[in-house]
Design an enzyme around this catalytic site. Structure first.
Site, PDB file in Angstrom:
ATOM      1  N   PHE A  11       5.730   3.537  -5.030  1.00  0.00           N
ATOM      2  CA  PHE A  11       4.116   3.699  -4.728  1.00  0.00           C
ATOM      3  C   PHE A  11       3.952   4.092  -3.446  1.00  0.00           C
ATOM      4  CE2 PHE A  11       3.607   1.321  -8.497  1.00  0.00           C
ATOM      5  CZ  PHE A  11       2.765   1.700  -9.127  1.00  0.00           C
ATOM      6  N   ASP A  12       3.301   5.226  -3.010  1.00  0.00           N
ATOM      7  CA  ASP A  12       2.746   5.282  -1.857  1.00  0.00           C
ATOM      8  C   ASP A  12       1.660   4.512  -1.792  1.00  0.00           C
ATOM      9  OD1 ASP A  12       1.497   6.795   0.602  1.00  0.00           O
ATOM     10  OD2 ASP A  12      -0.051   7.312  -0.760  1.00  0.00           O
ATOM     11  N   CYS A  13       1.163   3.879  -0.649  1.00  0.00           N
ATOM     12  CA  CYS A  13       0.223   2.864  -0.748  1.00  0.00           C
ATOM     13  C   CYS A  13      -1.043   3.327  -0.179  1.00  0.00           C
ATOM     14  CB  CYS A  13       0.549   1.639   0.343  1.00  0.00           C
ATOM     15  SG  CYS A  13      -0.447   0.112   0.277  1.00  0.00           S
ATOM     16  N   THR A  16      -3.082   5.980  -1.974  1.00  0.00           N
ATOM     17  CA  THR A  16      -3.025   5.855  -3.598  1.00  0.00           C
ATOM     18  C   THR A  16      -3.385   4.639  -4.068  1.00  0.00           C
ATOM     19  OG1 THR A  16      -0.825   7.104  -3.266  1.00  0.00           O
ATOM     20  CG2 THR A  16      -1.051   5.918  -5.291  1.00  0.00           C
TER      21      THR A  16
END
Length: 241
Positions: A11-13, A16
């Site tokens: 995951f990009d944080c 997102t």
């Protein structure tokens, strides 16, 4: 291709899982109020994206909270408004207080039952430690720009992630990268042959917001407008068997 084909989600944080556009604009409010001529929200976000991307390119080793302090300074100079060093540093420290999207924690808790969860983020470790508590899940690995010494879209960040996957018992082809940003995530993922899922948070808005403009739509395997939609699609796949 099905979501159930994968064993790990990276995951990009910020953008997102964490609502970084809301965090940016809220934290910049004291500076914005000093403007003689008002700017639109998108004007603010696009200026931020430009200065942030430039600073990340020139000082890739700088921790994100310190880099944001420089971005604050550059914005103040561009807009011709006064600022103090303390204000710039406070803006850099604000990252850990930026809010999570309403669907982030619950969807991550659901996905944790089925996947390894990995963070691949343009952040420093101290800031992410605060954000992590909002996401309410134990990640199997956290990879920050501070760990790597560079910022996405650099391939170094993705290569670093690929190098640690075997230690988690996962192969590249079993991994799906989930992100909002075309510039930071989907373009480099496609260049490296990493399958990806676009969480298109800005689907009801114009422009690119706090990310740099790109020419083409991303080449992705899945596209949803929220994390909740992704979870619904996964649940439906399981129901069909």
């Amino acid at each position: 291709m099905r979501l159930t084909d994968f064993r790990a989600l990276t995951f990009d944080c910020y953008g997102t899982l964490i609502d970084w556009e809301r965090g940016i604009t809220t934290s910049l409010t004291p500076l914005i109020k000093r403007l003689e001529k008002p700017l639109t929200r998108d004007d603010v976000l696009e200026a931020h994206a430009r200065h942030e991307a430039g600073q990340q390119r020139y000082t890739p080793e700088m921790p994100y909270r310190e880099l944001l302090a420089v971005v604050f300074k550059r914005l103040a100079e561009e807009w011709g408004v006064p600022y103090t060093r303390d204000e710039a540093e406070a803006y850099g420290r604000s990252v850990g207080q930026w809010p999570a999207f309403p669907d982030s924690a619950s969807t991550l808790q659901y996905l944790k039952k089925y996947f390894k969860l990995i963070i691949l983020s343009n952040v420093d470790n101290e800031s992410f430690a605060s954000s992590r508590s909002m996401l309410q899940v134990d990640f199997d690995a956290v990879i920050t720009a501070e760990d790597v010494g560079s910022y996405k879209p650099s391939h170094r960040n993705f290569d670093y992630m690929l190098d640690i996957l075997p230690s988690l018992g996962v192969r590249k082809e079993e991994t799906l990268h989930i992100a909002d940003s075309i510039f930071h995530d989907h373009e480099p993922a496609a260049e490296l042959g990493i399958k990806s899922c676009w969480i298109y948070r800005r689907f009801e808005q114009r422009g690119f917001g706090a990310t740099m403009r790109t020419v083409n739509e991303p080449s992705v395997e899945f596209k949803f407008t929220s994390m909740a939609q992704l979870v619904k699609a996964h649940h439906e796949e399981l129901s069909r068997g």
